[in-house]
Design a protein around this motif. Sequence first.
Motif, PDB file in Angstrom:
ATOM      1  N   ILE A 653      11.965  -1.154  -9.330  1.00 38.99           N
ATOM      2  CA  ILE A 653      11.398   0.145  -9.725  1.00 38.99           C
ATOM      3  C   ILE A 653       9.902  -0.052  -9.903  1.00 38.99           C
ATOM      4  N   GLU A 654       9.065   0.874  -9.348  1.00 39.50           N
ATOM      5  CA  GLU A 654       7.632   0.773  -9.612  1.00 39.50           C
ATOM      6  C   GLU A 654       7.242   1.879 -10.569  1.00 39.50           C
ATOM      7  N   ALA A 655       6.521   1.480 -11.615  1.00 38.82           N
ATOM      8  CA  ALA A 655       6.064   2.463 -12.597  1.00 38.82           C
ATOM      9  C   ALA A 655       4.743   3.045 -12.124  1.00 38.82           C
ATOM     10  N   ILE A 657       1.733   6.045 -12.952  1.00 37.50           N
ATOM     11  CA  ILE A 657       1.261   6.913 -14.035  1.00 37.50           C
ATOM     12  C   ILE A 657       0.904   8.308 -13.525  1.00 37.50           C
ATOM     13  N   ARG A 658       1.063   9.301 -14.380  1.00 31.03           N
ATOM     14  CA  ARG A 658       0.642  10.684 -14.103  1.00 31.03           C
ATOM     15  C   ARG A 658      -0.075  11.212 -15.331  1.00 31.03           C
ATOM     16  N   TRP A 659      -1.030  12.103 -15.060  1.00 28.51           N
ATOM     17  CA  TRP A 659      -1.748  12.708 -16.196  1.00 28.51           C
ATOM     18  C   TRP A 659      -1.341  14.159 -16.294  1.00 28.51           C
ATOM     19  N   VAL A 712       4.767  -3.004 -12.621  1.00 28.54           N
ATOM     20  CA  VAL A 712       3.675  -2.249 -13.240  1.00 28.54           C
ATOM     21  C   VAL A 712       2.377  -2.589 -12.515  1.00 28.54           C
ATOM     22  N   ASN A 713       1.570  -1.559 -12.199  1.00 30.55           N
ATOM     23  CA  ASN A 713       0.283  -1.778 -11.530  1.00 30.55           C
ATOM     24  C   ASN A 713      -0.786  -2.207 -12.533  1.00 30.55           C
ATOM     25  N   VAL A 714      -1.622  -3.163 -12.083  1.00 28.77           N
ATOM     26  CA  VAL A 714      -2.680  -3.681 -12.953  1.00 28.77           C
ATOM     27  C   VAL A 714      -4.018  -3.403 -12.282  1.00 28.77           C
ATOM     28  N   ILE A 774       1.399  -9.106  -4.515  1.00 27.54           N
ATOM     29  CA  ILE A 774       0.071  -8.696  -4.046  1.00 27.54           C
ATOM     30  C   ILE A 774       0.232  -7.300  -3.464  1.00 27.54           C
ATOM     31  N   ASP A 775      -0.429  -6.327  -4.121  1.00 28.50           N
ATOM     32  CA  ASP A 775      -0.288  -4.922  -3.738  1.00 28.50           C
ATOM     33  C   ASP A 775      -1.284  -4.591  -2.626  1.00 28.50           C
ATOM     34  N   ASP A 776      -0.973  -3.540  -1.877  1.00 29.95           N
ATOM     35  CA  ASP A 776      -1.855  -3.059  -0.802  1.00 29.95           C
ATOM     36  C   ASP A 776      -2.283  -4.186   0.124  1.00 29.95           C
ATOM     37  N   ASP A 798       0.582  -2.661   2.772  1.00 31.57           N
ATOM     38  CA  ASP A 798      -0.049  -1.381   2.463  1.00 31.57           C
ATOM     39  C   ASP A 798       0.508  -0.256   3.327  1.00 31.57           C
ATOM     40  N   ARG A 799       0.513   0.901   2.719  1.00 31.73           N
ATOM     41  CA  ARG A 799       1.115   2.069   3.354  1.00 31.73           C
ATOM     42  C   ARG A 799       0.481   2.388   4.709  1.00 31.73           C
ATOM     43  N   SER A 800      -0.825   2.128   4.815  1.00 41.64           N
ATOM     44  CA  SER A 800      -1.518   2.468   6.055  1.00 41.64           C
ATOM     45  C   SER A 800      -0.920   1.725   7.255  1.00 41.64           C
ATOM     46  N   ILE A 834       7.483   4.147   3.198  1.00 45.87           N
ATOM     47  CA  ILE A 834       8.406   4.382   4.313  1.00 45.87           C
ATOM     48  C   ILE A 834       8.846   5.837   4.270  1.00 45.87           C
ATOM     49  N   GLU A 835       8.519   6.570   5.345  1.00 50.51           N
ATOM     50  CA  GLU A 835       8.842   7.992   5.346  1.00 50.51           C
ATOM     51  C   GLU A 835       9.867   8.352   6.413  1.00 50.51           C
ATOM     52  N   THR A 836      10.044   7.462   7.424  1.00 49.57           N
ATOM     53  CA  THR A 836      10.977   7.819   8.502  1.00 49.57           C
ATOM     54  C   THR A 836      12.035   6.740   8.683  1.00 49.57           C
ATOM     55  N   GLY A 853       9.627   4.314  -0.521  1.00 51.48           N
ATOM     56  CA  GLY A 853       9.007   5.428   0.179  1.00 51.48           C
ATOM     57  C   GLY A 853       9.778   6.715   0.004  1.00 51.48           C
ATOM     58  N   TYR A 854       9.124   7.822   0.435  1.00 53.36           N
ATOM     59  CA  TYR A 854       9.723   9.138   0.282  1.00 53.36           C
ATOM     60  C   TYR A 854      11.047   9.230   1.021  1.00 53.36           C
ATOM     61  N   LEU A 855      11.239   8.409   2.084  1.00 49.04           N
ATOM     62  CA  LEU A 855      12.500   8.429   2.822  1.00 49.04           C
ATOM     63  C   LEU A 855      13.665   8.156   1.874  1.00 49.04           C
TER      64      LEU A 855
HETATM   65  P1  C2E Z   1       0.364   1.867  -5.281  1.00 45.70           P
HETATM   66  O1  C2E Z   1       0.543   0.845  -6.330  1.00 45.70           O
HETATM   67  O2  C2E Z   1       0.243   1.354  -3.891  1.00 45.70           O
HETATM   68  O3  C2E Z   1       1.551   2.808  -5.382  1.00 45.70           O
HETATM   69  C1  C2E Z   1       2.217   3.417  -4.346  1.00 45.70           C
HETATM   70  C2  C2E Z   1       1.697   4.773  -4.085  1.00 45.70           C
HETATM   71  O4  C2E Z   1       2.268   5.275  -2.888  1.00 45.70           O
HETATM   72  C3  C2E Z   1       2.124   5.797  -5.139  1.00 45.70           C
HETATM   73  O5  C2E Z   1       1.135   6.789  -5.268  1.00 45.70           O
HETATM   74  C4  C2E Z   1       3.366   6.409  -4.535  1.00 45.70           C
HETATM   75  O6  C2E Z   1       3.660   7.701  -5.034  1.00 45.70           O
HETATM   76  C5  C2E Z   1       2.936   6.489  -3.108  1.00 45.70           C
HETATM   77  N1  C2E Z   1       4.086   6.572  -2.202  1.00 45.70           N
HETATM   78  C6  C2E Z   1       5.277   5.994  -2.303  1.00 45.70           C
HETATM   79  N2  C2E Z   1       6.056   6.283  -1.235  1.00 45.70           N
HETATM   80  C7  C2E Z   1       5.312   7.073  -0.414  1.00 45.70           C
HETATM   81  C8  C2E Z   1       5.526   7.687   0.831  1.00 45.70           C
HETATM   82  O7  C2E Z   1       6.614   7.579   1.447  1.00 45.70           O
HETATM   83  N3  C2E Z   1       4.513   8.433   1.341  1.00 45.70           N
HETATM   84  C9  C2E Z   1       3.345   8.604   0.671  1.00 45.70           C
HETATM   85  N4  C2E Z   1       2.400   9.309   1.236  1.00 45.70           N
HETATM   86  N5  C2E Z   1       3.093   8.018  -0.500  1.00 45.70           N
HETATM   87  C10 C2E Z   1       4.077   7.262  -1.047  1.00 45.70           C
HETATM   88  P2  C2E Z   1       0.596   7.261  -6.614  1.00 45.70           P
HETATM   89  O8  C2E Z   1       1.654   7.350  -7.602  1.00 45.70           O
HETATM   90  O9  C2E Z   1      -0.252   8.453  -6.372  1.00 45.70           O
HETATM   91  O10 C2E Z   1      -0.349   6.075  -7.061  1.00 45.70           O
HETATM   92  C11 C2E Z   1      -1.465   5.738  -6.365  1.00 45.70           C
HETATM   93  C12 C2E Z   1      -2.056   4.453  -6.819  1.00 45.70           C
HETATM   94  O11 C2E Z   1      -2.534   4.559  -8.150  1.00 45.70           O
HETATM   95  C13 C2E Z   1      -1.089   3.289  -6.846  1.00 45.70           C
HETATM   96  O12 C2E Z   1      -0.926   2.743  -5.575  1.00 45.70           O
HETATM   97  C14 C2E Z   1      -1.733   2.385  -7.810  1.00 45.70           C
HETATM   98  O13 C2E Z   1      -2.726   1.621  -7.153  1.00 45.70           O
HETATM   99  C15 C2E Z   1      -2.408   3.327  -8.750  1.00 45.70           C
HETATM  100  N6  C2E Z   1      -1.571   3.494  -9.970  1.00 45.70           N
HETATM  101  C16 C2E Z   1      -0.463   4.232 -10.181  1.00 45.70           C
HETATM  102  N7  C2E Z   1       0.000   4.039 -11.416  1.00 45.70           N
HETATM  103  C17 C2E Z   1      -0.815   3.156 -12.020  1.00 45.70           C
HETATM  104  C18 C2E Z   1      -0.867   2.550 -13.313  1.00 45.70           C
HETATM  105  O14 C2E Z   1      -0.007   2.769 -14.184  1.00 45.70           O
HETATM  106  N8  C2E Z   1      -1.832   1.691 -13.598  1.00 45.70           N
HETATM  107  C19 C2E Z   1      -2.782   1.412 -12.645  1.00 45.70           C
HETATM  108  N9  C2E Z   1      -3.738   0.554 -12.950  1.00 45.70           N
HETATM  109  N10 C2E Z   1      -2.776   1.938 -11.428  1.00 45.70           N
HETATM  110  C20 C2E Z   1      -1.807   2.803 -11.105  1.00 45.70           C
END
Ligand code: C2E
Length: 878
Positions: A653-655, A657-659, A712-714, A774-776, A798-800, A834-836, A853-855
């Motif tokens: 599970i990836e946590a 954050i939202r505001w 958890v993202n850092v 290692i993210d992205d 990374d998603r790209s 992963i969307e498809t 991913g959204y898939l």
């Molecule tokens: P991330 O760590 O690479 O997280 C994955 C991002 O990809 C998330 O965006 C997620 O909603 C999005 N995602 C997942 N599956 C899909 C998909 O199929 N299609 C698309 N288009 N997007 C998908 P989110 O939640 O907007 O977060 C963006 C970035 O913000 C994260 O990238 C992470 O770097 C950062 N972030 C999020 N939460 C936290 C946090 O609690 N602390 C810190 N420091 N950074 C955070």
Amino acid sequence: MQSPLKVLMLEDVAADAELAERALRRFGLDCALARVETEAAFRAGLEELQPDIVLSDFSLPAFDGFSALKITRELAPDTPFIFISGTMGEEAAINALHQGAVDYVLKGNLLRLPSAVERALRLAREQAGRRRAEAEYRRAMDDLKASVERFAMVAQATNDVIWDWDVARDTLWWNEGFGQRFGYGPGDLAPGMSAFQAIIHPDERARVRRELERALSAGTRYRTDEYRLLRKDGSVATVLDRGYVLRDGDGRAVRVIGALMDITQRKQHEDKIQRLNRVYGVLSGINTAIVRIHDRGELFTEACRIAIEHGNFRLSWIGLAVSGTKRIQKAAEHGASAGSLCLNTCADAFNAIARRVMQQQQPLVCNALSADSELSFMQETARACGCQSLAILPLVVAGQGQGVLMLGAQETGAFHAEECRLLTELAADISFAMDYIEKEEQLNYLAYYDALTGFPNRTLFYDRLQQQLDAARRDKSRLALLVVDIERFRYINDICGRHVGDALLKAIAGRLQGVLDETGRLARLGGDRFAVIVFGARDETTIARLVEQGILATLRQPLHVEEREFSIACKIGIALYPNDAEEADGLLADAEAALVKAKQSGEQYLFYTPAMNRRVAESLVVEHKLRRAQIYERFVMHYQPKFDLMSGHISGIEALIRWHDEEVGLVEPVGFIPVLEATGMILEVGSWVLHRAAADWERWRAAGLKPPPIAVNVSALQFRQARFVDEVQRVVAATGAQNLALELEITESIMMEDIERNVICLKRLREMGIGVAIDDFGTGYSSLSYVAKLPVDALKIDRSFIENVGREGPGQAIVSTIVSLAHSLNLKVIAEGIETEAQAAFLKAAGCEEGQGYLFSRPLTAEVMAAQLQQAWNSDPS
Ligand code: C2E
Ligand code: MG
Ligand code: MG
């Protein structure tokens, strides 16, 4: 064939003459006889005929024999004379012999004539030979005498020393010149060659001896050598020695005669000319350099080089006085680098000497370091550089001693009056150049710097701006240009006076510089207008923050000038590279245009692009709101599950954050994380996130939902904290979660910042049972060798890259490569975004373990996540 005997015969009777001739012929003497009767004919015969012998009758009618004898003695004294007479008394005969006749023969006994003639001829020959020998001897004696006299005179008169060595007896003779020249008295030297060789300079003695021996044995005739000789008083003379070797029949040298010329003066003169020439060389070289070089340091270096290479000096060193201290600091040196040695080993003593030279503005010359007590402390240094003589010359600029030029020469006595004069000239030329360069620098300074504040003026600023733009273009960084205008400055000038205005401007400049520190460069464009280049500006909000919290805030603080207090207000126009303009001209024009707009508006600062102002305003609003909010009231955590691509089960599970913005609603991280990071609030929020995620996981665990590991993202700021690992430990412990399966996601670029330190951090996390991914991955261009060093568990592609799967181009290949690379490093691979189905299938085939991913699922609220876990557990309780 022998020529016939020429006979002159004085005889009045022709028959008698015939008889005599016949007697001679009969005896075998071939003769040509000429008979004469008178005195005149006799004289003529003697002269013309040049007879070998004269035969004469005693008495004749017209002449007589005695007279003829007398004439013959006179005219031809070597011609023998014989009387032939019929009657010659005893007395007359003796008389005739006395008078010089050789013999007499009676006409009646002509048989005796041939032997008489022969004897007479022999006697005459013998006598002639004797006389010749005598004459020759006398002449030889005269010559010898003259030659001895001449030799004595020459030996006496010559300045040179003449010597004569009898090799066999080993006796050496000298003329007086030797004593006069070299001071040795008659008994001072033993007569042999070795006594003489003992006074040859010890350095050359063996060589001279060797070469003399070689000359003697090699059959050489002339021998020339040049060497140094010790005078009796111990001084050294240079001599040119030339010898002529006399040999016996076997070629053995028996005697050598020679001359010794004292060429000491000539030699000194030559040396002096050579030295002067080299100083001239240095002088002209340095003068050329002075014309060419306009940089002080470069000039010094070149001057030192020329002194060594053209001047043949051993050491050249330039030192300058350090103002406010007693130190002389090296500015340049060449040759033996022992120059700095002298500063190290005897700094104080050397400084004192150099100071004195500078103060008195007089060169210090030492022509024999070994004998100089004042510079004795330099001896070791000098020896190390191979210097015997040293000169320290003052460098005087505008009447002030500013430094010294030190030159060292290999030989003793290198610096004589004339040379010193040239060297003084040389030091003066260098001083002149220093003066010139200083003035030039001042002019340059005025041309490029604002005389009042000391900051770059508009010209230099423009130049710097161009440089900075080039650099920004190269490293693809951003840059901001700010133009700051002080408001109502004219009134201050008018009311308080220019000097107050000037002081105020200086104070303002100081304040601005204090704020900018390393982030920017300040310049004064003129009047009350300043410009600032801010490099590496991350975004416009950062700049806005610098302006608001830095520049405006610092100027708002009251300034005290001349016991008055001033509050300063200003307006600022901002242009951004590359957004607004790419060139210096355009950027400056944009910033000034923005300034004009700011002045017309109520804003204290404005960006050139209106959109920029809007964005800045928005983000500042966000910041404002975020600052106001209590963290736990404002933020919520969403959870996005990760799936095992093989089994399709939830594997993590990836946590995220939202505001929760009251006005806008739920905001995604991209809308506020940059602000949190820029303001530092991310630290507090990060801890909260960790706490929240751990707490939710613990709740699910306690509810028996068997939650998988939670990630958890850092952010960079968090990870860079020195106590990051401690903080994680503290927060996790505070939640009371048991056997928390925690994973931290750290982006690739942050990981690579300080590998050594990060390796330590990651190891500690691992020891605590916390996994790291290692993210992205793929966006940070990190080198594989670095990744291999890091103790991490997983790579998140990374998603790209995932987006490109199934499209044209190398995207797929890259993904497969990353997967196999990760596996080779024993890392798990997670694909995000992963969307498809196609993407999922490809990744599965490529061997990627997990997918997100959204898939499969969007990020979910904690409640929905819990429900999902529940459902998963229900369908597969194992
Ligand atoms: P991330 O760590 O690479 O997280 C994955 C991002 O990809 C998330 O965006 C997620 O909603 C999005 N995602 C997942 N599956 C899909 C998909 O199929 N299609 C698309 N288009 N997007 C998908 P989110 O939640 O907007 O977060 C963006 C970035 O913000 C994260 O990238 C992470 O770097 C950062 N972030 C999020 N939460 C936290 C946090 O609690 N602390 C810190 N420091 N950074 C955070
Ligand atoms: Mg992440
Ligand atoms: Mg990511």
